[in-house]
Every structure is written in C-alpha cells, then in structure tokens.
Design a protein around this motif. Sequence first.
Motif, PDB file in Angstrom:
ATOM      1  N   ILE A 114      19.933  29.755  37.961  1.00 30.06           N
ATOM      2  CA  ILE A 114      20.350  30.249  39.284  1.00 30.06           C
ATOM      3  C   ILE A 114      19.158  30.711  40.116  1.00 30.06           C
ATOM      4  O   ILE A 114      19.040  30.328  41.294  1.00 30.06           O
ATOM      5  CB  ILE A 114      21.413  31.352  39.131  1.00 30.06           C
ATOM      6  CG1 ILE A 114      22.724  30.734  38.620  1.00 30.06           C
ATOM      7  CG2 ILE A 114      21.640  32.074  40.462  1.00 30.06           C
ATOM      8  CD1 ILE A 114      23.843  31.726  38.401  1.00 30.06           C
TER       9      ILE A 114
ATOM     10  N   SER B 270      17.182  27.604  41.230  1.00 29.62           N
ATOM     11  CA  SER B 270      17.975  26.782  42.148  1.00 29.62           C
ATOM     12  C   SER B 270      18.093  27.437  43.519  1.00 29.62           C
ATOM     13  O   SER B 270      17.957  26.775  44.562  1.00 29.62           O
ATOM     14  CB  SER B 270      19.365  26.528  41.564  1.00 29.62           C
ATOM     15  OG  SER B 270      19.272  25.840  40.335  1.00 29.62           O
ATOM     16  N   THR B 271      18.352  28.736  43.537  1.00 31.03           N
ATOM     17  CA  THR B 271      18.489  29.420  44.830  1.00 31.03           C
ATOM     18  C   THR B 271      17.139  29.527  45.549  1.00 31.03           C
ATOM     19  O   THR B 271      17.090  29.546  46.792  1.00 31.03           O
ATOM     20  CB  THR B 271      19.097  30.821  44.637  1.00 31.03           C
ATOM     21  OG1 THR B 271      18.339  31.542  43.651  1.00 31.03           O
ATOM     22  CG2 THR B 271      20.536  30.719  44.159  1.00 31.03           C
ATOM     23  N   HIS B 272      16.054  29.600  44.774  1.00 31.14           N
ATOM     24  CA  HIS B 272      14.727  29.599  45.397  1.00 31.14           C
ATOM     25  C   HIS B 272      14.486  28.269  46.119  1.00 31.14           C
ATOM     26  O   HIS B 272      13.993  28.243  47.269  1.00 31.14           O
ATOM     27  CB  HIS B 272      13.653  29.831  44.348  1.00 31.14           C
ATOM     28  CG  HIS B 272      12.254  29.822  44.896  1.00 31.14           C
ATOM     29  ND1 HIS B 272      11.821  30.711  45.840  1.00 31.14           N
ATOM     30  CD2 HIS B 272      11.193  29.001  44.632  1.00 31.14           C
ATOM     31  CE1 HIS B 272      10.552  30.474  46.146  1.00 31.14           C
ATOM     32  NE2 HIS B 272      10.150  29.420  45.430  1.00 31.14           N
TER      33      HIS B 272
ATOM     34  N   GLN C 169      16.831  26.341  47.157  1.00 32.08           N
ATOM     35  CA  GLN C 169      17.798  26.342  48.256  1.00 32.08           C
ATOM     36  C   GLN C 169      17.218  27.070  49.472  1.00 32.08           C
ATOM     37  O   GLN C 169      17.377  26.626  50.617  1.00 32.08           O
ATOM     38  CB  GLN C 169      19.095  27.003  47.796  1.00 32.08           C
ATOM     39  CG  GLN C 169      20.217  26.996  48.817  1.00 32.08           C
ATOM     40  CD  GLN C 169      21.401  27.806  48.330  1.00 32.08           C
ATOM     41  OE1 GLN C 169      21.239  28.939  47.863  1.00 32.08           O
ATOM     42  NE2 GLN C 169      22.596  27.230  48.441  1.00 32.08           N
ATOM     43  N   SER C 170      16.538  28.179  49.218  1.00 30.93           N
ATOM     44  CA  SER C 170      15.919  28.942  50.313  1.00 30.93           C
ATOM     45  C   SER C 170      14.859  28.108  51.030  1.00 30.93           C
ATOM     46  O   SER C 170      14.726  28.173  52.273  1.00 30.93           O
ATOM     47  CB  SER C 170      15.291  30.231  49.777  1.00 30.93           C
ATOM     48  OG  SER C 170      16.277  31.060  49.201  1.00 30.93           O
TER      49      SER C 170
ATOM     50  N   ALA D 151      24.726  25.627  46.327  1.00 27.77           N
ATOM     51  CA  ALA D 151      25.573  26.816  46.479  1.00 27.77           C
ATOM     52  C   ALA D 151      26.835  26.697  45.630  1.00 27.77           C
ATOM     53  O   ALA D 151      27.243  27.648  44.951  1.00 27.77           O
ATOM     54  CB  ALA D 151      25.930  27.016  47.947  1.00 27.77           C
TER      55      ALA D 151
ATOM     56  N   THR E 180      25.841  26.731  41.700  1.00 24.59           N
ATOM     57  CA  THR E 180      25.432  28.059  41.222  1.00 24.59           C
ATOM     58  C   THR E 180      26.611  29.023  41.218  1.00 24.59           C
ATOM     59  O   THR E 180      26.726  29.880  40.336  1.00 24.59           O
ATOM     60  CB  THR E 180      24.297  28.625  42.094  1.00 24.59           C
ATOM     61  OG1 THR E 180      24.686  28.597  43.478  1.00 24.59           O
ATOM     62  CG2 THR E 180      23.016  27.830  41.909  1.00 24.59           C
ATOM     63  N   GLU E 181      27.500  28.856  42.193  1.00 25.85           N
ATOM     64  CA  GLU E 181      28.703  29.693  42.206  1.00 25.85           C
ATOM     65  C   GLU E 181      29.568  29.396  40.975  1.00 25.85           C
ATOM     66  O   GLU E 181      30.075  30.325  40.330  1.00 25.85           O
ATOM     67  CB  GLU E 181      29.502  29.442  43.479  1.00 25.85           C
ATOM     68  CG  GLU E 181      30.774  30.301  43.578  1.00 25.85           C
ATOM     69  CD  GLU E 181      31.620  29.959  44.786  1.00 25.85           C
ATOM     70  OE1 GLU E 181      32.389  30.820  45.236  1.00 25.85           O
ATOM     71  OE2 GLU E 181      31.517  28.821  45.281  1.00 25.85           O
TER      72      GLU E 181
END
Length: 728
Positions: free
Chosen positions: A615, A618-620, A622-623, A656, A659-660
């Motif tokens: 997560i 992945s979110t990094h 995504q940012s 998103a 990861t959710e």
Amino acid sequence: MATNLRFQVVEEAFKKHPLEVEARKERPSDYFGKYVFTRDKMYKYLPKDVYLKMVDVMDNGARLDRSIADAVAAGMQQWAQDMGATHYTHWFQPLTEGTAEKHEAFVEYDGKGGMLERFSGKLLVQQEPDASSFPSGGIRNTFEARGYSAWDPTSPVFIIDDTLCIPTIFIAYTGEALDYKAPLLRSLHAVGKAATDVCSLFYDDVTKVTVNLGWEQEYFLVDEGLYSARPDLMLTGRTLMGHESAKNQQMDDHYFGTIPDRVQAFMKDLEVQALELSIPVKTRHNEVAPNQFELAPIFEECNLAVDHNMLLMSLMKRVARKHGFRVLLHEKPFDGINGSGKHCNWSLTADNGVLLHAPGKTPEESLRFATFIVETLMAVYKHNGLLKASIMSATNAHRLGGNEAPPAIVSSFLGKYVSGILDTIEQTASLKPQTSNEQREMDIPQIPDLIVDNTDRNRTSPFAFTGNRFEFRAPGSSVNCASAMIALNSAMAEALTNFKVRVDQRMATGEDKMSAVLDVLRDDIKASKPVRFDGNGYSEEWVKEAERRGLDVCKSCPVIIEHYLDEDTVTMFESMKVMNRKELQARNEVKWEMYVKTVQIEARVLGDLAMNHIIPVSTHYQSQLIKNVQGMKNVFSEEKTNRLSARNMKLIEEIAERTERIERLVEELTDARRVANRITDIHQRAIAYHDTVCPHMEAIRNEADHLEMIVEDGLWTLPKYRELLFIR
C-alpha cells in the motif's frame, strides 16, 4: 532509499563470482565415510568379541546387549577424539520435520578439582531430552517433561564439526513414540517379517527381507542477498506474493541444462561433504524450473536412507550459505512454476539377492513378481486416504496437482506390460513367464538399439511402477520422508500378512500352492482395480472417475489428515505393532497444530507486507501520477489534459480500488484469524484456517500481484521473480 536498496541488492548478486572448491586429489572412494564410525573402524577400535556382537545386532536384528555398551562407548570415544571431536549428542528426529541435538562434552569432574575425559555406555545408550518442549500432541505436558532418546545401533554414528552424533529414537516416559524413527523401525520390522513369510511360498533360502529407499531431493537456490530482501522467504520459505516472470520455465531450457558455475561449485562442495558422511550421492542436475535443482543418492536400506536425507538437508543449508546462496526446501516457493518434491523410490529385497518387485523368467518367479505387485496395490487401495494423509501438509498442498506434481488423489500407474499380466491372471488364472525387454530399432547407424523398459513413465501418477520398484512421487521436498514410509510399510505388511493367511487356508484344504496363490491373486486384482490408473491425473474427468471408484479426492489438508484416525487405519497400525491409537491421536494433534501455525505465520507476514510495503509503495506511485496530471493542467488545455492524462487517471483509479480492497481484505484476514483462534478444538481450528483464512490470503495476493505490474519498477522494493529466478 528503498529503490536504491533493491537495485543495490540485485547488482551485488550479479557481481558474485563462483567460489573455488579445493580440488581433492583422492578418489571419492578414499574419503567416503571419513567421518562415520564404519565397520572397518569398529573392527579397529572395538574388542573382537564386542565387534562380532555389534555385527549381529546390525545384520540380524539381535537385541543390543547392554553389557558391551561400555566397550562400544570407549571405542567410539577414542575414534571420535582421534578425529578431533570434543562433544557428543543424541541426534533424533522429533515431529518438527527437522532434527534435534543437545551437545555434551566428553568430560566429567573427579570431585578433586580435576577433569576426566569419559564417555560411558549409559550415556551412549540412553539420554533424557525434555519431552514437553517438542511436539507431542498432548502426550507430554509441561509438568510431565520426562522423555528418553535411545541409541539406534543400525544407523552408524558420525561426526559433524567437533561433535559425535548418535542416531537415536525419541520416546515419552510412558513409552509412546515422539519421533519418526521409532515407528519407522517398527514398520520395517513388520513388513520385513510379512514379506519373508510370503517369500517362503517361492524360495527355501530367504530368511530376511529388506526395504530399500532411494529418495530424489529437489530444491531451489536463491542468492542470499535477494533472500534477505524478501521477508516472506525468510519467515515462511515461500513468496507470498509476486507476479510471475515473463520468462519462466516455458522454454524447457533449464531442465538438464548446463549447471551454472556458482551452482556447480556449491554442488561439488556439498557432494564432498556428503560422501565424507557416507551419504552415497550420485546424481545432480538442473530441474525443470529456473534455479531448481535435484540431488539423488544410490539406494540404501530405508532407515539409513531416511537418516541420510535428514542429514543432507541440514548439510545443504550450511554449504549453500558458504557459497552465497540460500536453499529453499519449501514445496512451492514460487507460484506458477514447478514445485519441489522428494520422490521416494521404494522396493523390497530378499537376502538371497532377489528384488521382489522385479520381473522373473520362470513361472515361479513370475508368480512371485505378480504377488508383490498385487499386494502393493492392495496396500495402496485399502489405505489410499492414509497414504495421502502421510504426505499432506500446509506446504505440500500448494504443490500437488500441477506443474508435473502428482494430483492429490493416490492412484498407481503400472503401464501396459504389467497391467496386461494382471489382466491375464484375473481372466484366466494363468501366468506366462516374463521375457526380457524388447528392443526398439532406431534406424540410425551410429546409435545402438534402445532397450525398452517394461513401463513408460507417468509424472501425474503419485505411485508409479518403474520397472523393479514403485516411485511414491507425492512426498514434499521439506518433509521427513519417514512419514510416507511408515504408512506404506505398514500397509504393505498388512496386505502381505492377509495374503499369506488366505493362501495358507486354501493350502490347508488340500489345494496345491500354485493354484492357491493364483486364486488369492485373482481376488486381490479385482479388489484393487480401482486404484490402477494409467491416464492423465490432471484431468477433471479423472477427479470424477476417482470419486466414483471410491478413492479419496478431498483437497482440504486438515480433513485429509483425519484418515490417520480411520478405524481401518488404527486397526492396521495396531495389528502390525507400529503405532497405537494414542500415538496416532497425538500425531494428528501435532499435524493440525503445525498446519494452523504455518498458515498463521504466513497470514501475519502477508498482512504486514500488504500494509507496510504494497500500500505505501502503491500510493506513493499514485501520488506521482496525480502530480503529473495536475502539472498537465498548468501546461495544456483542459481538453488536451483529459486526453493525455487518460492512462494516468485510469491507473490512479485502479490503484485506489486495489489498495482499498487490500485494506479491507487484510482487516477481514485478521478477523478470520481471531475467530479461528478462539476455537478450542485444534482439528476444527485447522479446518477454519483452511476454509476462512487461506481464501483471504489468495485474494490479497491477487491484488498485490496486479499492483506489482502497475507500479513503477524503480519504486518496488521487493526483489521480483525475474530477479529471484534468473540471477547467477
């Protein structure tokens, strides 16, 4: 920093060079058994009368006379100290799938401030490990800790580093076996006696039958640096996530290919050390999957072969680290490619030199051949569920049923030749003498004609006849193969015992021997026919057909283990004097507990990786994508921005959503574990882990593997399959 660390680990792996192994000037025969108290060393270090008594114990099963124990211990100690040993240990095989040892120095204090170097017969024959600290299935509690290890004189002692290792059994204070060796020895005695009795129908000179075992040890090698960068490999032995490499084994180029230099150096070193310990290693080669290899020895007596396999697995791990590798013995360390097994080639040999599963040339020898083939089939048919239980574990369950591993249905492949013999007996009660193998002309002048074996090979068969033995392909690479051998030997002992009783009953009524044997064989051929299958074990049609035949087709590991407590199983083990009901119940408790703990550890590791690696990474990414889209708005028109950023927007949305789902699945996984952990009955808890915890783990892996293919390669911190499987 994370990106640089991963690339640095991969780069270091590329830089490694093969370690040179010191060339041995001696031939292997010169140093074979160097660190083993072999018979020639026994003859040198023991008094002659003591040596002869020991030979009688080893060769004829005579009971060990404790009166000679002190003399044997003194000779062992002298040899061990001449070899540089300073300690000794009772080396045993608890129900952990590994070995155990507690080292003691060859010293005693004289009470006057001095020290004596002493090793008594009492210390050789028996010691007292803490039985409550090993898996016991409730036989031993913390306040009932006493257990005993007792010397097995049929397996030679050996030296590792500075320690004399003494192979022993391990039993509770109350007498129940807490290891694999004790029931294995009992099963070997049972099948040896039963086979000897049956041999009396065909030979006058057979007084003993020995069980032979030749195991094939498959394993993976991974660079040590890459291994250390994968917490799942370190803590569970397998990759709990990882998208398969674009190239894996589909080109069939690794199998029997040229052995990589670093691996060759490792193999040479391992072979030398194995031979010094009398492990008769013979074959080495690349296996089917990338970075997968195999080592196999010459056939040995079953008890010794099991000891040597356990010793070798420990040796492999030590030698691998010396060469910058880690050995993976897990049955399925990588998804989507071959897993690793420990194929057990099993046969019986009479002391007149006859291999009992080998075809004969005379009518009587052909009848002997048919008898031992058919009674093996009877053993496998009657106890097919038990044989499956004997090889089932949380780790082996991932391997069975794909990529050349046999399916989780125990059947036997015989081939057209042997099947034809049995069909002839069933239909006509006659038996033609066996002929030599046919020749197959190659029509190539330089190539001699091939001798065609009596059977083809079937890699989807769990229990295949291969010419003069049966190959039990289902055992996993990490386990103690004694588990499978105990079940097989015991089932075979029961089948042979029942066969002999029925033949004797017919002969007692006046029926001649040949006719009596053929009549009983015909009955058993018909009875065991459901377990014979020569087709594709992977097909869905076979699953349905196997179920129709009454074979066990269950895939749930905790449920399969229940077969140890089937009434037929308990009766068989007790009648053959191998294990009693209490021992079987205890072993099941251990198996269920080991299953729970294995899945529990994997679930916790996977949850940690998901929340702390997948997560955040992945979110990094995504940012970064979001910043890219926002930056486009400052440069391009709204219409052009929408068009150019469409792909990034799609990725942002997918990340998103995945990861959710991972967050939700990890929470559900944790809840499922908590619910399962509240179940007091270990059997039901194991079933709950299988039914509710494992599916969540598969779902999390699916999401993580998709994210691995989306996230920028430079951000992914875990070494990928293409790096784990192909770096040399």
